[in-house]
Structures are given as structure tokens and as C-alpha cells.
Design a protein around this motif. Structure first.
Motif, PDB file in Angstrom:
ATOM      1  N   ILE A 193      -7.666  -2.462   4.497  1.00  0.00           N
ATOM      2  CA  ILE A 193      -6.589  -2.340   5.472  1.00  0.00           C
ATOM      3  C   ILE A 193      -7.224  -2.209   6.848  1.00  0.00           C
ATOM      4  CG2 ILE A 193      -6.379   0.198   5.241  1.00  0.00           C
ATOM      5  CD1 ILE A 193      -3.325  -0.227   5.736  1.00  0.00           C
TER       6      ILE A 193
ATOM      7  N   LEU B  48      -5.035   6.141   0.449  1.00  0.00           N
ATOM      8  CA  LEU B  48      -5.609   4.790   0.494  1.00  0.00           C
ATOM      9  C   LEU B  48      -6.902   4.723  -0.315  1.00  0.00           C
ATOM     10  CD1 LEU B  48      -4.967   4.017   4.280  1.00  0.00           C
ATOM     11  CD2 LEU B  48      -3.785   2.963   2.334  1.00  0.00           C
TER      12      LEU B  48
ATOM     13  N   VAL C  92      -7.059  -8.699   0.386  1.00  0.00           N
ATOM     14  CA  VAL C  92      -7.275  -8.308  -1.002  1.00  0.00           C
ATOM     15  C   VAL C  92      -8.062  -9.418  -1.680  1.00  0.00           C
ATOM     16  CG1 VAL C  92      -6.194  -7.742  -3.217  1.00  0.00           C
ATOM     17  CG2 VAL C  92      -5.154  -6.933  -1.079  1.00  0.00           C
TER      18      VAL C  92
ATOM     19  N   TYR D  87       0.813  -1.224   0.000  1.00  0.00           N
ATOM     20  CA  TYR D  87       0.000   0.000   0.000  1.00  0.00           C
ATOM     21  C   TYR D  87       0.847   1.275   0.000  1.00  0.00           C
ATOM     22  CZ  TYR D  87      -4.127  -2.927   0.989  1.00  0.00           C
ATOM     23  OH  TYR D  87      -5.155  -3.849   0.923  1.00  0.00           O
TER      24      TYR D  87
ATOM     25  N   ILE E 162      -8.679   1.315  -1.562  1.00  0.00           N
ATOM     26  CA  ILE E 162      -8.468   0.544  -0.332  1.00  0.00           C
ATOM     27  C   ILE E 162      -9.469   1.010   0.726  1.00  0.00           C
ATOM     28  CG2 ILE E 162      -6.818  -0.050   1.487  1.00  0.00           C
ATOM     29  CD1 ILE E 162      -4.642   0.867  -0.712  1.00  0.00           C
TER      30      ILE E 162
ATOM     31  N   ALA F  11      -4.149  -6.758   6.097  1.00  0.00           N
ATOM     32  CA  ALA F  11      -4.758  -6.420   4.811  1.00  0.00           C
ATOM     33  C   ALA F  11      -5.452  -7.653   4.253  1.00  0.00           C
ATOM     34  CB  ALA F  11      -3.709  -5.914   3.822  1.00  0.00           C
TER      35      ALA F  11
ATOM     36  N   ALA G 267     -10.040  -4.249  -1.747  1.00  0.00           N
ATOM     37  CA  ALA G 267      -8.818  -4.207  -0.947  1.00  0.00           C
ATOM     38  C   ALA G 267      -9.147  -3.535   0.373  1.00  0.00           C
ATOM     39  CB  ALA G 267      -7.717  -3.446  -1.681  1.00  0.00           C
TER      40      ALA G 267
END
Length: 655
Positions: free
Chosen positions: A225, A240, A218, A199, A245, A216, A223
Motif C-alpha cells: 500500500i 496492515l 498485489v 484492505y 501488507i 496498491a 501486497a
């Protein structure tokens, strides 16, 4: 310490089921080598401060396992209540538990602090005596650790593209292609440097390691975090979110892994990501996978959840259906190790600035050793002139001099701190491989004893790690011959040429042969990968007596650090960071292509410690060439006096 063991045994007895033993690993929830203060549970219960080890507490015993780097240190730090178990010499912890604990014994462990691999290996060992591994719902050490350090709120930063070299978009695109190749619809990342690398973020949650406590996940379309969101600035949130994300709280990862298991997590889907998935679907699978520990050929479904068995914690694995878990090394391990051109350029530049700091330190230390102790100094081989204690205006200790080294580094561009606790060690302390000096107990420098310093720094453009060994008085013939044997091994490895497909285990012997010729050796590996403003120890590559079947590849980094340690007397280690590169060879047997190394560490070797009669012409030529490069490369970063010192330190030698 006695009260801690007693309190833990009380909790073990009252646990449901009652525990016959409690395992306290060194690792945190992310299986990190270096952990934050509040995660040093094994250190708290045992008093042993080394980075590697495992504590086992039974009703009647307390045992600590550690490796050869720490045998001396553990002997000194463990109380009489503890028994030291030497890895590779004593039975492994799982074998010891299986053989020494009662039949049907319950062995407790915090499942967040143990990897899938380790847990499954232990369960296999326990099976023969119907013993069982019990996942505790709370960490029992935390229950008795009344003054445990609080969690810190440290700011997350963005690692700019000018240092990272590759965008998050590109990294995610490559990752999703690998998911399709392996018929996986999602992957869990728990390793801190992998989350930071993927990231393009950095943090300050673990001393010496610019990482963030984060998980994390994915998937093909999403995605995520997981971290303490109080650490995020508007800039980082924007970074992000712009990369697709989704930001979630650290503690919600367990719930989301359960959703991932039932295919309910994929709540985010964009046209861009869908295109990536569609494009990736064209790539055929060429690999085999290990599902629940069993190797299977690829299937035409995408129902697997990928988890690295060596790093993913057992707690998260337990949320998944074991029949659909792909247990395979993280697909980020190799891309992170294969530095891109921007990262390689940054590493080279960082090591030049770092080398200048080391030379400035040696110049300063040489002067101070002569002024304060009457030492003959870096260049002369005379006996030291003993100065009366009361005449000394000040004294140099292992800690005060390492603080000075940090000062020199801190003056350099992009400096962000040290990359590990400096090993600053004199005489017998230098024989303790991972010695960590403390201000109240460390030794004073002695001009008649060897001084070893192993140190490194974190710069925005790269991570450094260097070791040099010096003597400011008259070294003995034995010290010289040992230093020269270490240097010969260091040169032999650094000059190696080898075919593609060669792993570090194959090369390890090159650094040891000059020592073996004397019947000498050392108890640590010879080389490790190094991060790009990330962890100072980085895999998957390794140069070691331990077998790890990871071939070295062009653009990997690796250290070259043989040593020799004489207990109670002295220690010697020499370390440079190398970049693996394509080799120019006359022939190309088997059309494999050949590789070699590029040194990127720049600091002189002390010729006073070298027995030149033991070097062959090729080694002398290499030494002179390396020293010549040191002079030229570091000159712009040094003042006139420092350059004069370096010129003297790098004068050509001849037998």
C-alpha cells in the motif's frame, strides 16, 4: 479567471515542446469522481463546480465539456471567456481537438489525471493529423494555482470485520486466484474505494467519501500500500502488517511500478501466500484478456501486469512494457459490488435510521413552513396565506434547511457524515439536476413552489442516498401529472422482474415510458450502485440510457431515480436504493433464473402531489403497501408526534 488563463497560456508557450492545447480533467491521480479541494484543478481554472467535466485551453479558446446533469449549472457559472460544450450533443473532446487543432499540434495533459483508456482513445483520434499527446512532467495548473489548498493529514481507520463482512486474507486469496487465472504476476490498483475495500480500511481524504489517497500493488507473493504514512496509527499499521501488507510512501508507487515491470518488486514471500498461489494454479483460465488493447487467448506464462484501463492512470501505465500489460476491468469491481450478507444487513439498518431522519426532517419542515410562511402544509392543498416580510421571525433557505436535515442524520447511530453535498432546491433551482446551494446565493423556500431534496449519509454500516420532492402549497395540475409520471416510472422499475444476464441499460426504459407518453424525459441515468460505507456512486452496474454490458446480479445495490426537470420552473426526482434479489416466478424460461428488487429506502411519497386518476390498481396497491411498511419499520425510531405525522402521510389511498 482571465489572469489564470493568461498564465497557463504563457506556460504552454514556454513548454518543451510548445503546447497548442492543454487538457484539464476533473479527476485526480486515482480517476475519482469526487476529489479533494487541492485536486479541483478544473474547477479552479473554469469556475464550474460540477463533479463531471473537462476543460480545454488553447491559444485562443477555453472550452468546457460536461454532461446533461450540469448544462444549466455550467451556463450559470462559466464566464464569457468559456464556451460550454454539451456532451452527447456537441463533438466529443478528442474529436474536437483532432478536427480543430493544427496538424502536428502538441496537446498537453498531466498523465496522472487521465486513464489509460482515455489517453489511448485520444492518441488514436490524433493520429490522422499527426497530432500528439504530450505528458507534462508537472501539472501546469499547479504552477499557477498560488493559493492551492495544502495536503491534509487525515487519519486512516480500520473497517472492522463486523461491518466489512469479509477478512483481508479472504479477499487477497480470491484476488490471487484471479491473477493465476489470467496469467498475471501482479496487479496495480489506483481506485480509492477498491484499495479501501480490499484492505478493510477507511479514511477522510475526500469529502463525502470515506477513502484514503492510496495506491496498491498485489503480486502472487506480496501486497503493498502506498500512502502518506503519517496518517497511520499503531492500530492501522498493525492491521496492515498482520495481513501481509507492506506499507510504503505514496510517492514511491511510480518507482515500484517500474520494478514490477522488470519483475524485481516481489521482495516478500510467505509460506501462506505461496500455498495460495499453489492452490490457485489448479484453476484453468476461462477468459480472454486484452493485452495492450488487443484481445488474446490466455497463455501458459504468468508474465502479465494487470491494470484497469478505465481507472489506472496513464503515468503508471507508461512505466510498464505495453506488450505485457493485461488491460481488463479490475477483478475487485464485481466482488465489491456483490455485497456479502453482513454488508447487506448493514445497508438495510443504515437506511432505516436514515429514513427516520428524513421523516423527522419532513415533520419539522412542514411545521416551519406553516408557521413562517402561512403554508397550507404537507397535507392540505389550499393556497398559502402570505405573511408580511417584516412579521417573519426568521426565514428558511435551501442551505439552512439542508443543515437541519444533516442535524437529524447526525443524531443517528454510526453516522460519519454526508455521502455527497445535499441537493436542496426550490422552484427553478430544482430544475438544475445537480444543484449545489451556497449560503450567500441560495434561494429562500417558497410555499408555492416545489421543493426537491436529494441527500444521503455515510454510516459505519452503510451508505445512503434518497430523493423526495414535496410541495407545501397548492401544486398545479401540470406539476401533479409530472410528479405522477415520475412516480409511475419509479414504481415500474422497482417492481421489475427480469432474467439473469439482464443489464441496466435494458431496464432503463421502464422508468422513462410514463414520461415518454407525455413527450417528456430526463438527461441523467436512472440508477447507480452504492457502496458499503464507501462511495455513494459505485459500479460496475448501472441503470442508464448509456450502454454498459454489466448484468445485474443478486446482492448488488442500485438506485431507482427517474425525474423530470422544467427549466426555469421546477424539478422532480424520486429515489430509493434497491437490492437485487432472486425473484419468485411461476415459470423459469430457459432455466436462467429470474431477479427482482428489494426496496430498502423508507420515506413517504407526498400523496398531495399524486394525481391518483393516473395510477392503475397495481400501482395504488404498491403505494399503499410501501407506505404501510414505512409506518411499521420507522415507528420505533420516531416519537409520538412524528409517528402521528407519518401515519397521516401514509394513509391508504384509493381512486
Amino acid at each position: 479567471m482571465a489572469d489564470t488563463l493568461s498564465a497557463l497560456r504563457s506556460l504552454m508557450a514556454s513548454h518543451s515542446p510548445p503546447l497548442h492545447a492543454l487538457v484539464v480533467p476533473s479527476e485526480d491521480y486515482h480517476q475519482s469522481e469526487y476529489v479533494s479541494g487541492r485536486d479541483k484543478r478544473r474547477q479552479f481554472v473554469s469556475g464550474f463546480t460540477g463533479s463531471a467535466g473537462l476543460a480545454l485551453i488553447t491559444k485562443d479558446e477555453a472550452l468546457l465539456w460536461t454532461d446533461g446533469r450540469y448544462f444549466l449549472q455550467a451556463e450559470q457559472q462559466l464566464s464569457d471567456q468559456w464556451k460550454l460544450m454539451r456532451m452527447a450533443e456537441d463533438p466529443a473532446v478528442d474529436i474536437w481537438m483532432a478536427d480543430n487543432l493544427p496538424k502536428d499540434a502538441a496537446i498537453g495533459v498531466d498523465p496522472w489525471c487521465i486513464s489509460i483508456d482515455t489517453a489511448q482513445r485520444w492518441e488514436r483520434a490524433f493520429a490522422k493529423n499527426q497530432q500528439k499527446l504530450v505528458q507534462t512532467t508537472k501539472n501546469l495548473v499547479d504552477e499557477v494555482w498560488t493559493n492551492r489548498p495544502p495536503a491534509e493529514i487525515n487519519a486512516v481507520t480500520v473497517q472492522p470485520l463486523k461491518f466489512a463482512g469479509r477478512s483481508v486474507t479472504d479477499k487477497l486469496k480470491d484476488l490471487r486466484k484471479k491473477l493465476v487465472q489470467e496469467h498475471a504476476r501482479g496487479i496495480i490498483f489506483t481506485t480509492l474505494d477498491e484499495v479501501a475495500w480490499l484492505y478493510n480500511i477507511r479514511g477522510n481524504d475526500v469529502a463525502y467519501c470515506p477513502v484514503v489517497h492510496a495506491f496498491a500493488i498485489v503480486t502472487s507473493n506480496s501486497a503493498f500500500i502506498y500512502l502518506d504514512t503519517r496518517k497511520l496509527s499503531i492500530e492501522v499499521k498493525t492491521h496492515l502488517e498482520e495481513n501481509g501488507i507492506e506499507i510504503k510512501e505514496y510517492t514511491s508507487v511510480s518507482f515500484d511500478v517500474a520494478l514490477l515491470a522488470t519483475d524485481e518488486l516481489d521482495s516478500v514471500s510467505t509460506g501462506t501466500l505461496a500455498e495460495v498461489s499453489k492452490e490457485s494454479a489448479k484453476i484453468p483460465s476461462e477468459t480472454h484478456k486484452s493485452v495492450n488493447g488487443k484481445h488474446q487467448a490466455g497463455e501458459n506464462s504468468s508474465n502479465f501486469i494487470w491494470a484497469d484501463p478505465g481507472s489506472c492512470c496513464f503515468a503508471l501505465y507508461s512505466k510498464l512494457n505495453p506488450d505485457t500489460v493485461l488491460l481488463q476491468q479490475s477483478p475487485l469491481a464485481l466482488p465489491k459490488a456483490l455485497k456479502n450478507p453482513v454488508e447487506l444487513d448493514g445497508l438495510r439498518k443504515a437506511h432505516i435510521r436514515d429514513g427516520a431522519a428524513v421523516v423527522q426532517y419532513l415533520v419539522w419542515l412542514d411545521k416551519k413552513m406553516q408557521e413562517i410562511y402561512g403554508a397550507s402544509g404537507y397535507f392540505l392543498e389550499e393556497n398559502s396565506v402570505k405573511k408580511e416580510k417584516h412579521l417573519k421571525p426568521l426565514k428558511l433557505t435551501e442551505v439552512t434547511v439542508s443543515d437541519k436535515l444533516e442535524e437529524f442524520r447526525a443524531s443517528k447511530e454510526h453516522f460519519r457524515g454526508l455521502s455527497f453535498p445535499t441537493i436542496s432546491s426550490v422552484g427553478p433551482n430544482a430544475a438544475i439536476i445537480h444543484y449545489s446551494p451556497q449560503a450567500d446565493t441560495c434561494a429562500e423556500l417558497d410555499p408555492d413552489k416545489i421543493y426537491l431534496f436529494d441527500s444521503g449519509a455515510q454510516y459505519l454500516d452503510g451508505t445512503t442516498d434518497i430523493t423526495r420532492t414535496v410541495h407545501f402549497g397548492r401544486p398545479s395540475d401540470h406539476e401533479k401529472s409530472c410528479y405522477t409520471a415520475v412516480l409511475k416510472g419509479h414504481i415500474a422499475l422497482g417492481n421489475a422482474k427480469f432474467p439473469n444476464g439482464t443489464n441496466g441499460h435494458t431496464l432503463d426504459i421502464l422508468a422513462r415510458i410514463p414520461l415518454w407518453n407525455y413527450g417528456l424525459d430526463y438527461r441523467h441515468g436512472t440508477g447507480h450502485g452504492i457502496g458499503s460505507y464507501l462511495n455513494v456512486h459505485e459500479g460496475p452496474q448501472l441503470i442508464s440510457f448509456r450502454i454498459r454490458n454489466v448484468p445485474l446480479q443478486s446482492s448488488m445495490t442500485v438506485t431507482d431515480e427517474p425525474g423530470y426537470y422544467e427549466d426555469g420552473e421546477f424539478g422532480i426526482r424520486l429515489e430509493n436504493v434497491l437490492i437485487v434479489k432472486e425473484a419468485d416466478t411461476k415459470f423459469n424460461f430457459g432455466d436462467k433464473g429470474y431477479l427482482s428488487f428489494e426496496h430498502i429506502t423508507w420515506a413517504p411519497y407526498q400523496t398531495k402531489l399524486i394525481d391518483l386518476n393516473l395510477l392503475n390498481p397495481e400501482e395504488i396497491n404498491w403505494l399503499n403497501s410501501y407506505h404501510s411498511k414505512c409506518r411499521d419499520i420507522l415507528a420505533p425510531y420516531l416519537d409520538e408526534a412524528e409517528n402521528a405525522w407519518l401515519k397521516k402521510a401514509t394513509q391508504p389511498v384509493a381512486v
